[in-house]
Design a protein around this motif. Structure first.
Motif, short mmCIF file in Angstrom:
data_model
loop_
_atom_site.label_atom_id
_atom_site.label_comp_id
_atom_site.label_asym_id
_atom_site.label_seq_id
_atom_site.Cartn_x
_atom_site.Cartn_y
_atom_site.Cartn_z
N LYS A 71 -7.89 6.80 -10.40
CA LYS A 71 -7.19 5.52 -10.37
C LYS A 71 -8.01 4.42 -11.05
CE LYS A 71 -4.88 6.71 -6.01
NZ LYS A 71 -4.63 6.29 -4.60
N TRP A 74 -9.90 -0.96 -4.03
CA TRP A 74 -11.12 -0.21 -4.31
C TRP A 74 -11.18 1.05 -3.45
CZ3 TRP A 74 -15.04 0.38 -7.56
CH2 TRP A 74 -16.23 0.96 -7.12
N GLU A 75 -11.35 2.20 -4.10
CA GLU A 75 -11.43 3.47 -3.39
C GLU A 75 -12.72 4.23 -3.73
OE1 GLU A 75 -7.92 5.89 -3.38
OE2 GLU A 75 -6.63 4.17 -3.83
N GLY A 76 -13.71 3.49 -4.18
CA GLY A 76 -14.99 4.13 -4.47
C GLY A 76 -15.23 4.30 -5.97
N ASP A 98 -15.52 -2.72 0.67
CA ASP A 98 -14.35 -1.90 1.00
C ASP A 98 -13.11 -2.78 1.15
OD1 ASP A 98 -15.93 0.34 1.00
OD2 ASP A 98 -16.28 0.33 3.17
N ARG A 124 -9.55 -5.88 -3.76
CA ARG A 124 -8.42 -5.66 -4.65
C ARG A 124 -8.77 -6.12 -6.07
NH1 ARG A 124 -3.23 -4.61 -2.72
NH2 ARG A 124 -3.05 -4.55 -0.44
N VAL A 153 -13.40 7.15 -7.91
CA VAL A 153 -11.94 7.06 -8.02
C VAL A 153 -11.51 5.86 -8.86
CG1 VAL A 153 -9.77 6.77 -6.75
CG2 VAL A 153 -11.59 8.24 -5.82
N SER A 154 -12.17 4.70 -8.65
CA SER A 154 -11.68 3.44 -9.23
C SER A 154 -12.39 3.02 -10.50
CB SER A 154 -11.81 2.32 -8.18
OG SER A 154 -11.04 2.62 -7.03
N LYS A 198 0.83 -1.21 0.00
CA LYS A 198 0.00 0.00 0.00
C LYS A 198 0.87 1.26 0.00
CE LYS A 198 -3.86 -2.12 2.54
NZ LYS A 198 -4.68 -2.05 3.78
#
Length: 360
Positions: free
Chosen positions: A173, A161-163, A148, A151, A166-167, A11
């Motif tokens: 990302k 996963w960032e939402g 949450d 991967r 974002v993803s 990370k």
């Protein structure tokens, strides 16, 4: 922002926000032996697994703080000298399983005696090959919820996963860089068939950046329980000068409906499995075979296949690689006097006419 180099973490972290317990990782090293994969630090708690995806999903067994320092050599070697070269594909059962590419049978595998009659009659080129649906790369069903911390499942990515914003879509990302072809481990060398880079350390292997861009795969497609599900199966093999012994690990294949079809340089599998699952797979073999004398047996846990070579030869791979694919050093070596690619033990290298024609 530095990336944690602890195995099992990876990370991004801030030095100012690096509290004790923020990092979960494996302090030991990966252990690959005879197709089984585990971590030396927790193999008694987390039992060895066959699938590469399951290995990568083994939960870390230690906590601490993140670090950007390169790790020392693992306490257990990534592989042993007796392990056969292995490949790992990117989806399904075969996807994460290892394919045995050794030229000699493993100690735990005993070749079927040539005089032993097969328990099932082989299908030959006269039988129709199963129709194989065009395979597309799996994509996320956007209606499915992503938990949450999930991967990306694509090889070489592992993004968290960032939402939705974002993803996915045009998020910051949302681009996935991954490897579309299997990983290959051979005599300590590690890499992917889809790109040329080879490394020795497992930690460096995990850092090989993907060579293709696409969308992340966090959950996959929604499964219809009433629809036949196409799956893959793991193929292991070993060879003798005149035969290639293949094991297709398809547990519970229906003996009445399933078929294995042999052609001059192709193997076709059409296997009906429990749970409305089906394996439909064709393999373009590395070398020619005799369809009339090749045989198979449907067993309770796998399908045993014997491919009969028309003359003594060594296959460095079961499946003929795509044009332009670069194999690791050593794959071109054979054990015969005049193999398809070269020889070992003679006074000079001998290249067969078939190989010269293929290269030309």
């Amino acid at each position: 922002m530095p990336k944690c180099t602890h195995q099992g973490c990876g990370k991004d972290f801030e030095e100012s926000d690096n509290a004790e317990g923020s990092c979960s990782y494996h302090p030991g090293g990966p252990v690959f032996h005879e197709g089984l994969k585990s971590w030396s630090c927790c193999k008694e708690v987390n039992k060895p697994v066959l699938e590469f995806d399951a290995f990568m999903a083994i939960p870390p067994c230690a906590t601490g703080t993140h670090t950007s320092t390169l790790p020392l050599k693992p306490s257990a070697p990534p592989s042993t000298s007796t392990d056969a070269p292995t490949t790992v594909s990117s989806s399904g059962v075969e996807t994460y399983g290892f394919q045995n590419l050794s030229t000699d049978p493993s100690p735990s595998s005993t070749p079927t005696p040539a005089a032993a009659p097969p328990t099932a009659v082989s299908s030959t080129a006269s039988a129709p090959a199963p129709a194989i649906p065009e395979k597309e790369e799996e994509e996320d069903d956007l209606s499915l919820k992503v938990v949450d911390g999930a991967r990306c499942k694509r090889l070489g990515c592992g993004a968290v996963w960032e939402g939705e914003e974002v993803s996915r879509g045009k998020g910051e990302k949302s681009t996935c860089r991954y490897h579309p072809q299997p990983a290959v481990f051979h005599e300590g060398s590690k890499g992917y068939l889809c790109c040329k880079r080879r490394v020795l350390e497992f930690g460096e292997f995990l850092k090989i950046e993907g060579c293709k861009e696409g969308n992340h795969l966090f959950v996959g497609a929604k499964k219809d329980e009433n629809k036949e599900e196409l799956v893959t199966c793991r193929l292991d093999h070993y060879q003798t000068p005149l035969q290639v012994h293949v094991s297709a690990f398809a547990k519970g294949a229906d003996k009445e409906k399933s078929k294995v079809v042999f052609e001059s340089q192709q193997l076709h599998l059409d296997l009906y499995l429990p749970g409305n699952k089906r394996v439909v797979k064709s393999v373009t073999l590395y070398g020619p075979i005799d369809p009339e004398t090749s045989t198979f047996r449907l067993l309770s846990t796998k399908v045993d296949i014997v491919l009969q070579k028309p003359k003594p030869a060594s296959w460095p791979l079961l499946e003929l690689p795509a044009a332009g694919t670069e194999l690791p050093p050593g794959y071109a070596l054979t054990f015969g006097v005049s193999g398809r690619t070269g020889t070992v033990g003679g006074k000079e290298i001998v290249v067969s006419q078939e190989e010269l024609a293929r290269r030309g």
